[in-house]
Enzyme design. Structure first.
Site, PDB file in Angstrom:
ATOM      1  N   TYR A 135       0.818  -1.213   0.000  1.00  0.00           N
ATOM      2  CA  TYR A 135       0.000   0.000   0.000  1.00  0.00           C
ATOM      3  C   TYR A 135       0.855   1.267   0.000  1.00  0.00           C
ATOM      4  CZ  TYR A 135      -4.180  -2.774   1.103  1.00  0.00           C
ATOM      5  OH  TYR A 135      -5.220  -3.671   1.076  1.00  0.00           O
ATOM      6  N   LYS A 186       2.625 -15.341   2.500  1.00  0.00           N
ATOM      7  CA  LYS A 186       2.558 -16.082   1.233  1.00  0.00           C
ATOM      8  C   LYS A 186       3.997 -16.404   0.875  1.00  0.00           C
ATOM      9  CE  LYS A 186       0.138 -17.563  -2.338  1.00  0.00           C
ATOM     10  NZ  LYS A 186      -0.863 -18.655  -2.251  1.00  0.00           N
ATOM     11  N   ASP A 218      -3.988 -17.749   1.652  1.00  0.00           N
ATOM     12  CA  ASP A 218      -5.167 -18.356   1.011  1.00  0.00           C
ATOM     13  C   ASP A 218      -5.783 -19.401   1.936  1.00  0.00           C
ATOM     14  OD1 ASP A 218      -2.723 -19.599   0.601  1.00  0.00           O
ATOM     15  OD2 ASP A 218      -3.238 -20.427  -1.352  1.00  0.00           O
ATOM     16  N   ASP A 242      -5.871  -6.316   5.782  1.00  0.00           N
ATOM     17  CA  ASP A 242      -7.027  -5.531   5.357  1.00  0.00           C
ATOM     18  C   ASP A 242      -8.182  -6.482   5.023  1.00  0.00           C
ATOM     19  OD1 ASP A 242      -8.679  -3.580   4.343  1.00  0.00           O
ATOM     20  OD2 ASP A 242      -7.386  -3.023   2.668  1.00  0.00           O
ATOM     21  N   ASP A 246     -11.545  -7.877   7.735  1.00  0.00           N
ATOM     22  CA  ASP A 246     -12.960  -7.693   7.374  1.00  0.00           C
ATOM     23  C   ASP A 246     -13.685  -9.037   7.346  1.00  0.00           C
ATOM     24  OD1 ASP A 246     -12.797  -4.973   7.172  1.00  0.00           O
ATOM     25  OD2 ASP A 246     -13.717  -4.870   5.185  1.00  0.00           O
TER      26      ASP A 246
END
Ligand code: NAD
Length: 351
Positions: A135, A186, A218, A242, A246
């Site tokens: 980001y 990952k 994942d 992020d 959620d």
């Protein structure tokens, strides 16, 4: 304990008032200093984060935040938009660690979209790095390739010190809980997260009382739906966090119940519910104040080390739910719903 109180827009002032009421009822020595932020600040000063508000937040020991935003501000130029006030405040205060608990109260298990037997007893804390990763990494942009087409690119990067600092937050938080940390990466594909895994593994040797495990992102997304109760503390980078935070918050099904904390390197923090300003119900005194009250409990725990008071406030919330108090968002069909101040009063009585 000096607390900057930034109520913001929409339901912000309604819910923050109940959190302050509950904090006062604890009888601790606290000072509350209100200040404008978001659309309310833009209306009054033209700036969603006026200099006086920023100065107050820097001088305070913690910030209690409501919510910002509303449709009337959507057409403003970007620097004047309410959410810019919050983004700038996070940056100015150096808040690099975002903590989001997802906890299911037995009485509300039916509110989840998952089967009650999958989520009952869920008590998970997601620790997300907030200031690095893809980001913010440079270089980034959209460029023209030799063949004439455009290409978008971003840079994922984490330094060792950034990983170590968020790792410490996770290990320390786990020590107050069930002493398990799951680091999500990952590492099979991304070098950045291979380093992340190495640093987390090194750090674990400093916390022999905490069990560290690793999981690919994942798989983590899948496990959160398959068996979310396996997790205690989950720590991950900005982008994965992020998305996963959620996902985890929605396991509980009730947005009005979920608090959050964003911490700097010294434990100073900004505490806010995860929901927004809910313009559709603003001014009606029906919003659920419990996420904000639980955010105040996190403030007591993480900024002030007041574990006992934090626990009292959290137990008071559990008690009002067990007693059957409901705001409209968490009331099952046929259950009676009370307004915002009545819910705050119930918490104060339970205290
Ligand atoms: P929202 O979270 O404000 O509302 C989503 C839905 O949940 C609405 O139906 C709302 O009524 C309900 N809801 C939210 N909080 C509730 C509570 N405490 N009690 C009962 N019901 C509640 O999200 P949105 O509608 O997408 O956004 C509204 C505004 O809030 C936008 O301007 C958005 O930019 C802003 N926002 C701000 C923050 C923040 O301040 N951190 C976060 C998210 C959204």
């Amino acid at each position: 304990m000096k607390i900057a109180v930034l109520a913001g827009d929409g339901i912000g002032p309604e819910i923050v008032a109940e959190a302050v009421k509950a904090l006062r009822a604890l009888g601790l020595s606290m000072e509350f200093e209100p200040a404008l932020v978001g659309g309310a600040a833009t209306d009054a000063t033209g700036d969603p984060l006026p200099a006086a508000t920023l100065a107050l937040c820097k001088a305070a020991d913690a910030v209690l935040f409501g919510a910002v935003g509303g449709p009337q501000y959507d057409a403003l130029p970007r620097p004047q938009r309410p959410e810019q006030g919050l983004l700038r405040l996070r940056k100015e205060l150096g808040l690099f660690a975002n903590l989001r608990p997802a906890l299911i109260y037995p009485e509300l298990a039916a509110a989840s979209t998952l089967k009650a037997e999958v989520v009952a007893g869920l008590d998970l804390l997601i620790v997300r790095e907030l200031t690095g990763d893809i980001y913010f990494g440079q270089p980034r942009g959209i460029r023209r390739l030799d063949d004439g087409q455009r290409e978008g690119f971003d840079t994922m990067r984490y330094s060792e010190s950034e990983v170590r600092r968020i790792g410490r937050v996770a290990f320390e938080a786990a020590r107050r809980r069930s002493r398990r940390v799951c680091s999500v990466d990952k590492a099979n594909v991304l070098e950045t997260t291979q380093l992340w895994r190495e640093v987390m593994t090194e750090l674990a040797s400093e916390y022999p009382d905490v069990a560290l495990s690793h999981m690919y992102v994942d798989n983590a997304a899948m496990q959160l739906l398959r068996n979310p109760r396996q997790f205690d503390v989950m720590v991950t980078g900005n982008m994965f966090g992020d998305i996963l935070s959620d996902e985890a918050s929605m396991l509980t099904g009730s947005i009005g119940m979920l608090p959050s904390a964003s911490l700097d390197a010294d434990g100073k923090g900004l505490y806010e519910p995860i929901h927004g300003s809910a313009p559709d119900i603003a001014g009606k005194a029906v919003a659920n104040p419990l996420a904000t009250i639980l955010s105040a409990a996190m403030m007591l725990r993480y900024s002030f080390g007041q574990e006992e008071a934090a626990g009292r406030l959290e137990r008071a919330v559990a008690k009002v739910l067990a007693q059957g108090w409901r705001t409209a968002d968490i009331a099952a069909p046929g259950e009676r719903a009370v307004g915002t101040p009545a819910m705050g009063d119930a918490v104060v009585r339970a205290l």
